[in-house]
Write an enzyme that holds these catalytic residues in place. Structure first.
Site, short mmCIF file in Angstrom:
data_model
loop_
_atom_site.label_atom_id
_atom_site.label_comp_id
_atom_site.label_asym_id
_atom_site.label_seq_id
_atom_site.Cartn_x
_atom_site.Cartn_y
_atom_site.Cartn_z
N ASP A 150 0.81 -1.22 0.00
CA ASP A 150 0.00 0.00 0.00
C ASP A 150 0.85 1.27 0.00
OD1 ASP A 150 -2.29 -1.74 0.43
OD2 ASP A 150 -1.64 -1.84 2.51
N HIS A 166 -4.04 -2.05 -6.45
CA HIS A 166 -3.38 -0.81 -6.86
C HIS A 166 -4.43 0.18 -7.34
CE1 HIS A 166 0.55 -3.21 -7.78
NE2 HIS A 166 0.32 -3.06 -6.51
#
Length: 461
Positions: A47, A75
């Site tokens: 992340d 993503h």
């Protein structure tokens, strides 16, 4: 041309022509690779904003590859105010001039892949099928792998009172099938379906024996897979040959997008709270069939603070107002799971360890703007346990849960960085924060992210 002569003792002497000697010399001289792959990897627990860095580099890439993981990755890429979420598709699929390639190291859940494509199609992702290639050696994730993932997490909770915090996407069980050599691959599905069906039923039976409470619709899933096989067939290619041609043909820019991150690597991560694949640089070679000499620049993506989804040790975690502020300002919610991310200060011991494993050429520092309102910013610079300094990042998670972190406190800049488009436009204290990171890691910072859009990535060199 070889000429023969006779020596004084009557033995033949072989004389080689100049052309022959030159030919042999050229074969023995080390060849420089024609094209090298550029790799983008997460340097923390995921992340970090890899999607945005990949999106930026993919603008002029010819091929964008995924080499490991599955749809447990998430993503987010924002283009023209449209937010795209990718899980299996490489983020580079947004570039209409690039080929997207899913390598053999990726495990593919076909319903997830086609559902993801459909969702992004509605947002404007046109013609993705014409520019997507999938390795015939990639393993498949089935619905029963996902069901087993859920059961295993439940069992861990009951037996040990703690789970691993998996995404329940079937990734671990699919890689287990791969290692147990009873997994099924893309090449099996697009070949003789009757043979595939027999193997599929055997695999389903294997899991039913292990987990009698497993609810399976074998016939229904087979019917679904038969339909997917037809949609999949035009996309399938021999991945080894595809990459070999790309690497040794005319000049091409080849980008590899890592999923997950260094501290989630099955070997080098915070085991057992890790993913089931190698998400460090070695996974590029095994997950795509790329020789090590063809790996070029390796960019590590580092968030300006640290986050972690799920359970596991987190030395710099701030379970207080600071953690809440980072979570709130950074909108730290998992793309795949929807879970709130745990937040804390930047841990440079952890990032330095990731650099040891990956050898980063440079760093992309993301989400600097989230720190804009803080008057003091802490950075973890050393670990100790029971008062004794730790010389390296510990392998044992019981040790990691007990570490004390030594912090360096840097002054905050207390103003917005969001409009900055050049390094010089950043507040002096923000510049100081970036230089501190560079000096500690001895790795240059190449990009700094101060917002969600493409334009908000400041390039330093």
């Amino acid at each position: 041309i070889i000429t023969k002569a006779v020596s004084l003792n009557g033995e033949p002497v072989v004389k080689r022509s100049r052309e022959s000697v030159a030919h042999e010399s050229s074969l023995r001289a080390p060849k420089e690779p024609q094209n090298k792959v550029t790799v983008v990897l997460g340097a923390q627990w995921g992340d970090e904003g890899k999607g945005k860095v990949v999106d930026l580099l993919a603008l002029d890439a010819d091929i964008v590859c995924r080499c490991q993981g599955g749809n447990n990755a998430g993503h987010t890429v924002v283009v023209d105010s449209v937010e795209y979420d990718f899980h299996l598709l490489p983020s580079g699929v947004l570039n209409k001039n690039a080929v997207s390639f899913i390598g053999n190291g990726v495990v593919i859940h076909l319903p997830g892949l086609f559902e993801e494509a459909q969702k992004n199609l509605q947002k404007g992702l046109q013609g993705w099928e014409t520019r997507l290639k999938i390795s015939d050696r990639a393993h498949l994730v089935f619905n029963f792998h996902q069901a087993v993932d859920g059961i295993q997490e439940q069992q861990r909770q009951q037996q040990e009172g703690k789970n691993l915090g998996t995404t329940k996407k079937g990734i671990g069980p699919a890689y287990s099938s791969k290692a147990a050599r009873n997994g099924l691959r893309v090449c099996d599905l697009v070949s003789d379906f009757k043979v595939f069906e027999g193997k599929f039923r055997m695999l389903a039976e294997h899991f039913l024996t292990m987990y009698p409470n497993l609810k399976l619709d074998v016939d229904g899933e087979l019917e679904q897979l038969k339909g997917y096989a037809e949609r999949l067939r035009p996309l399938v290619t021999d991945g080894v040959y595809f990459m070999h041609k790309a690497l040794n043909g005319p000049n091409k820019k080849i980008l590899v997008e890592g999923a997950n991150a260094a501290l989630l690597d099955i070997d080098f991560g915070t085991y057992p709270f890790v993913t089931s694949s190698n998400c460090t640089v070695g996974g590029v070679c095994t997950g795509l069939g790329v020789p090590p000499s063809y790996v070029g620049r390796v960019y590590g993506v580092v968030k300006a603070y640290t986050t972690r989804v799920g359970v596991g040790a987190f030395p710099t975690e701030q379970d207080d107002e600071t953690g809440e502020l980072l979570q709130c300002r950074g909108r730290e919610v998992g793309v795949t799971t929807g879970r709130k991310r745990r937040c804390g200060w930047l841990d440079l011991i952890l990032v330095r360890y990731a650099h040891m494993v990956n050898g980063f050429s440079a760093i992309a520092l993301t989400k600097l703007d989230i720190l804009d309102t803080l008057s003091d910013i802490k950075v973890g610079v050393a670990y100790s346990v029971d008062g004794k300094p730790l010389p390296s990042f510990p392998a044992n998670m019981d040790v990691l849960t007990r570490v004390s972190v030594e912090y360096e406190t840097l002054p905050g800049w207390c103003c917005s960085t969001e409009s900055a488009r050049r390094f010089e436009e950043l507040p002096p204290r923000a510049q100081q924060y970036i230089r501190f990171i560079e000096n500690f890691l001895q790795v240059p910072v190449k990009w700094v992210g101060v917002g969600k859009s493409r334009e908000s990535m400041i390039k330093l060199f």
